[in-house]
Design a protein around this motif. Sequence first.
Motif, PDB file in Angstrom:
ATOM      1  N   GLY A   1       0.785  -1.225   0.000  1.00 27.12           N
ATOM      2  CA  GLY A   1       0.000   0.000   0.000  1.00 27.12           C
ATOM      3  C   GLY A   1       0.811   1.265   0.000  1.00 27.12           C
ATOM      4  O   GLY A   1       0.250   2.369   0.085  1.00 27.12           O
ATOM      5  N   ALA A   2       2.129   1.147  -0.094  1.00 22.11           N
ATOM      6  CA  ALA A   2       2.991   2.329  -0.083  1.00 22.11           C
ATOM      7  C   ALA A   2       3.012   2.981  -1.457  1.00 22.11           C
ATOM      8  O   ALA A   2       3.199   2.309  -2.475  1.00 22.11           O
ATOM      9  N   ARG A   3       2.838   4.290  -1.475  1.00 25.05           N
ATOM     10  CA  ARG A   3       2.895   5.047  -2.728  1.00 25.05           C
ATOM     11  C   ARG A   3       4.353   5.301  -3.115  1.00 25.05           C
ATOM     12  O   ARG A   3       5.262   5.145  -2.310  1.00 25.05           O
ATOM     13  N   PRO A   4       4.615   5.751  -4.351  1.00 26.97           N
ATOM     14  CA  PRO A   4       5.997   5.987  -4.800  1.00 26.97           C
ATOM     15  C   PRO A   4       6.692   7.068  -3.982  1.00 26.97           C
ATOM     16  O   PRO A   4       6.065   7.969  -3.424  1.00 26.97           O
ATOM     17  N   PHE A   5       8.020   6.976  -3.920  1.00 27.49           N
ATOM     18  CA  PHE A   5       8.826   7.977  -3.232  1.00 27.49           C
ATOM     19  C   PHE A   5       8.638   9.350  -3.871  1.00 27.49           C
ATOM     20  O   PHE A   5       8.341   9.459  -5.057  1.00 27.49           O
ATOM     21  N   ALA A   6       8.871  10.399  -3.078  1.00 24.24           N
ATOM     22  CA  ALA A   6       8.739  11.762  -3.585  1.00 24.24           C
ATOM     23  C   ALA A   6       9.936  12.603  -3.153  1.00 24.24           C
ATOM     24  O   ALA A   6       9.820  13.522  -2.343  1.00 24.24           O
ATOM     25  N   PRO A   7      11.128  12.295  -3.682  1.00 26.84           N
ATOM     26  CA  PRO A   7      12.332  13.013  -3.239  1.00 26.84           C
ATOM     27  C   PRO A   7      12.329  14.499  -3.564  1.00 26.84           C
ATOM     28  O   PRO A   7      12.785  15.315  -2.750  1.00 26.84           O
ATOM     29  N   GLN A   8      11.813  14.880  -4.733  1.00 32.79           N
ATOM     30  CA  GLN A   8      11.784  16.294  -5.077  1.00 32.79           C
ATOM     31  C   GLN A   8      10.855  17.056  -4.130  1.00 32.79           C
ATOM     32  O   GLN A   8      11.177  18.158  -3.663  1.00 32.79           O
ATOM     33  N   LEU A   9       9.718  16.464  -3.830  1.00 32.17           N
ATOM     34  CA  LEU A   9       8.787  17.070  -2.877  1.00 32.17           C
ATOM     35  C   LEU A   9       9.447  17.223  -1.513  1.00 32.17           C
ATOM     36  O   LEU A   9       9.312  18.257  -0.851  1.00 32.17           O
ATOM     37  N   ALA A  10      10.177  16.198  -1.101  1.00 31.31           N
ATOM     38  CA  ALA A  10      10.837  16.261   0.202  1.00 31.31           C
ATOM     39  C   ALA A  10      11.837  17.413   0.250  1.00 31.31           C
ATOM     40  O   ALA A  10      11.924  18.133   1.254  1.00 31.31           O
ATOM     41  N   ARG A  11      12.589  17.596  -0.824  1.00 25.19           N
ATOM     42  CA  ARG A  11      13.545  18.716  -0.859  1.00 25.19           C
ATOM     43  C   ARG A  11      12.823  20.058  -0.802  1.00 25.19           C
ATOM     44  O   ARG A  11      13.286  20.999  -0.139  1.00 25.19           O
ATOM     45  N   GLN A  12      11.696  20.152  -1.474  1.00 27.56           N
ATOM     46  CA  GLN A  12      10.918  21.394  -1.437  1.00 27.56           C
ATOM     47  C   GLN A  12      10.371  21.658  -0.037  1.00 27.56           C
ATOM     48  O   GLN A  12      10.366  22.797   0.437  1.00 27.56           O
ATOM     49  N   VAL A  13       9.954  20.598   0.644  1.00 26.33           N
ATOM     50  CA  VAL A  13       9.443  20.747   2.010  1.00 26.33           C
ATOM     51  C   VAL A  13      10.559  21.186   2.948  1.00 26.33           C
ATOM     52  O   VAL A  13      10.368  22.050   3.802  1.00 26.33           O
ATOM     53  N   ARG A  14      11.732  20.594   2.793  1.00 23.77           N
ATOM     54  CA  ARG A  14      12.866  20.998   3.626  1.00 23.77           C
ATOM     55  C   ARG A  14      13.164  22.484   3.444  1.00 23.77           C
ATOM     56  O   ARG A  14      13.395  23.213   4.414  1.00 23.77           O
ATOM     57  N   ALA A  15      13.169  22.948   2.196  1.00 29.60           N
ATOM     58  CA  ALA A  15      13.435  24.363   1.925  1.00 29.60           C
ATOM     59  C   ALA A  15      12.324  25.238   2.483  1.00 29.60           C
ATOM     60  O   ALA A  15      12.591  26.321   3.040  1.00 29.60           O
ATOM     61  N   ALA A  16      11.080  24.788   2.353  1.00 28.10           N
ATOM     62  CA  ALA A  16       9.955  25.564   2.881  1.00 28.10           C
ATOM     63  C   ALA A  16      10.011  25.629   4.401  1.00 28.10           C
ATOM     64  O   ALA A  16       9.640  26.646   5.000  1.00 28.10           O
ATOM     65  N   CYS A  17      10.458  24.562   5.031  1.00 32.06           N
ATOM     66  CA  CYS A  17      10.632  24.580   6.485  1.00 32.06           C
ATOM     67  C   CYS A  17      11.678  25.627   6.882  1.00 32.06           C
ATOM     68  O   CYS A  17      11.490  26.389   7.837  1.00 32.06           O
ATOM     69  N   LEU A  18      12.785  25.656   6.146  1.00 35.09           N
ATOM     70  CA  LEU A  18      13.836  26.632   6.454  1.00 35.09           C
ATOM     71  C   LEU A  18      13.308  28.058   6.309  1.00 35.09           C
ATOM     72  O   LEU A  18      13.616  28.930   7.139  1.00 35.09           O
ATOM     73  N   ASP A  19      12.496  28.288   5.296  1.00 30.30           N
ATOM     74  CA  ASP A  19      11.885  29.607   5.115  1.00 30.30           C
ATOM     75  C   ASP A  19      11.007  29.976   6.305  1.00 30.30           C
ATOM     76  O   ASP A  19      10.826  31.164   6.606  1.00 30.30           O
ATOM     77  N   ARG A  20      10.473  28.972   6.980  1.00 36.81           N
ATOM     78  CA  ARG A  20       9.596  29.201   8.139  1.00 36.81           C
ATOM     79  C   ARG A  20      10.338  29.131   9.469  1.00 36.81           C
ATOM     80  O   ARG A  20       9.731  29.068  10.526  1.00 36.81           O
ATOM     81  N   GLY A  21      11.670  29.098   9.387  1.00 37.26           N
ATOM     82  CA  GLY A  21      12.458  29.086  10.607  1.00 37.26           C
ATOM     83  C   GLY A  21      12.538  27.727  11.264  1.00 37.26           C
ATOM     84  O   GLY A  21      12.609  27.627  12.493  1.00 37.26           O
ATOM     85  N   LEU A  22      12.564  26.650  10.466  1.00 38.74           N
ATOM     86  CA  LEU A  22      12.649  25.296  10.994  1.00 38.74           C
ATOM     87  C   LEU A  22      13.709  24.513  10.219  1.00 38.74           C
ATOM     88  O   LEU A  22      13.653  24.441   8.993  1.00 38.74           O
ATOM     89  N   ILE A  23      14.659  23.948  10.931  1.00 37.83           N
ATOM     90  CA  ILE A  23      15.704  23.133  10.320  1.00 37.83           C
ATOM     91  C   ILE A  23      15.344  21.661  10.479  1.00 37.83           C
ATOM     92  O   ILE A  23      15.258  21.137  11.598  1.00 37.83           O
ATOM     93  N   VAL A  24      15.095  20.994   9.356  1.00 38.84           N
ATOM     94  CA  VAL A  24      14.867  19.552   9.340  1.00 38.84           C
ATOM     95  C   VAL A  24      15.730  18.975   8.230  1.00 38.84           C
ATOM     96  O   VAL A  24      16.025  19.651   7.244  1.00 38.84           O
ATOM     97  N   GLU A  25      16.127  17.719   8.398  1.00 36.82           N
ATOM     98  CA  GLU A  25      16.924  17.064   7.362  1.00 36.82           C
ATOM     99  C   GLU A  25      16.167  15.861   6.823  1.00 36.82           C
ATOM    100  O   GLU A  25      15.196  15.398   7.423  1.00 36.82           O
ATOM    101  N   LEU A  26      16.657  15.368   5.683  1.00 37.85           N
ATOM    102  CA  LEU A  26      16.025  14.247   5.009  1.00 37.85           C
ATOM    103  C   LEU A  26      16.840  12.978   5.205  1.00 37.85           C
ATOM    104  O   LEU A  26      18.019  13.017   5.535  1.00 37.85           O
ATOM    105  N   GLY A  27      16.206  11.840   4.994  1.00 38.02           N
ATOM    106  CA  GLY A  27      16.881  10.554   5.084  1.00 38.02           C
ATOM    107  C   GLY A  27      16.028   9.490   4.442  1.00 38.02           C
ATOM    108  O   GLY A  27      15.045   9.773   3.752  1.00 38.02           O
ATOM    109  N   GLY A  28      16.372   8.248   4.685  1.00 31.88           N
ATOM    110  CA  GLY A  28      15.602   7.153   4.115  1.00 31.88           C
ATOM    111  C   GLY A  28      15.866   6.957   2.639  1.00 31.88           C
ATOM    112  O   GLY A  28      16.692   7.637   2.028  1.00 31.88           O
ATOM    113  N   ARG A  29      15.138   6.001   2.052  1.00 29.58           N
ATOM    114  CA  ARG A  29      15.303   5.724   0.628  1.00 29.58           C
ATOM    115  C   ARG A  29      14.993   6.968  -0.189  1.00 29.58           C
ATOM    116  O   ARG A  29      13.988   7.636   0.019  1.00 29.58           O
ATOM    117  N   HIS A  30      15.904   7.276  -1.120  1.00 28.50           N
ATOM    118  CA  HIS A  30      15.752   8.423  -2.025  1.00 28.50           C
ATOM    119  C   HIS A  30      15.631   9.753  -1.270  1.00 28.50           C
ATOM    120  O   HIS A  30      15.148  10.735  -1.831  1.00 28.50           O
TER     121      HIS A  30
END
Length: 465
Positions: free
Chosen positions: A395-424
Amino acid sequence: MTVHPTDHPNLDHPPGKADAILQRQRARESSARTYARSFPIVPARAQGMTIEGTDGRRYLDCLSGAGTLALGHNHPVVLEAIQRTVSSGAPLHVLDLATPEKDEFTDALFATLPSSFADKARIHFCGPAGTDAVEAAFKLMQTATGRRGLLAFTGAYHGMTAGALAASGGVTTKQPVPGIAADVTRLPYPYSYRCPFGVGGEGGAQLSAQYTERLLDDPNGGVVPPAAMILEAVQGEGGAVPAPDAWLREMRRITAEREIPLIVDEVQTGVGRTGAFWAVEHSGIVPDAMVMSKAIGGSLPLAVLVYHEDYDGWLPGAHTGTFRGNTLAMATGTATLQHVAKEGLAERAATVGARMTARLEGLRTELPTIGDVRGRGLMIGVELVDPEGEPDACGARPFAPQLARQVRAACLDRGLIVELGGRHDSTVRLLPPLVITDEQADAVLDRLADAITTVTAPQFTGVQA
């Protein structure tokens, strides 16, 4: 320093200074730099969970030095330990000589370990990084058993030196190094959301254990008796994937029955991160060796290997390192270990982590790009997916690495530092300090939810703003 959202920007760091520093970094530093690419900021001050850049902007740090900062930035007990040690005139570098600071650190560390492990344990002080402790563990077990091969798992991360990299799961970093994983047998880690057997849940974990046992017992399975098995109770860089307790107990049974030493990598999971002081405590297993670094140094470089005395067959000088006598790190490590224990911060991590995970699970029903929420304590992963893609057998949908990078950047714009990991790199990882307040936890989730909503709203219909 107490940081308030209404503080004025620092006048001693003009806005253009950060750009100039970043430009020089890009021109002079190795192309292997990582976090600097994800976060184009120049930290100037930090306190607790808050980082202030040279431009005066402030960020909630949910990376915590990749789990190093159990007490956040510049905690008073850490600063006091540094100041006291420096003022005392203690030698800051003594190789592996005995010092009061080392003795106190060893006492403090052993006091946190399960008694069934600590009572017959030996400690080896390694070089400053966790990867060196992993290398030491491999060398120790190879010496003790007279064997060479290793058992390791998909999704694993154990470091970047040769042996640790070979045992890690990532293919990209190994491809340029021919033959690096020749002595490693790769086993399936129980990753419920994307089960390697297409089953998921408890059934997937059971199949993983059965596969491991049958492979090791198969005379035609191709696996020569190994020197050790190494695993993480919760995979960190692998995307905050927790191993079921029952599966860990099976790994301990399987290795013990076959006289295979079991090494547990607690570099990122240790010192309260998962809601217990050490992640092995959740399952109750007693490994033959534990690898520790990151938070044990109280924000300064320190790595150790703790193992059962029966394996102590090294000759003098069998594994050394110039910077294993880091007096300051031992002092700050002692202060951190004692503070985490005294203040019940492991229990606090369990409580806050459960509340954050529950809210993220709620967001999952509102934001279809959140495919999975998982983790343990304050080691949380939010896997982002393409909600319009075809699901797999679990039931797992496909990975979304580009979306994840966009979310990380959007978090930084909002004053939040998060990093990515896992597959892709499709999983947003949350590793806040154990001293995170309820208000900060809410702010982290508010900013993350807003970032995901903003990034995905134009792309997918049905996403609630």
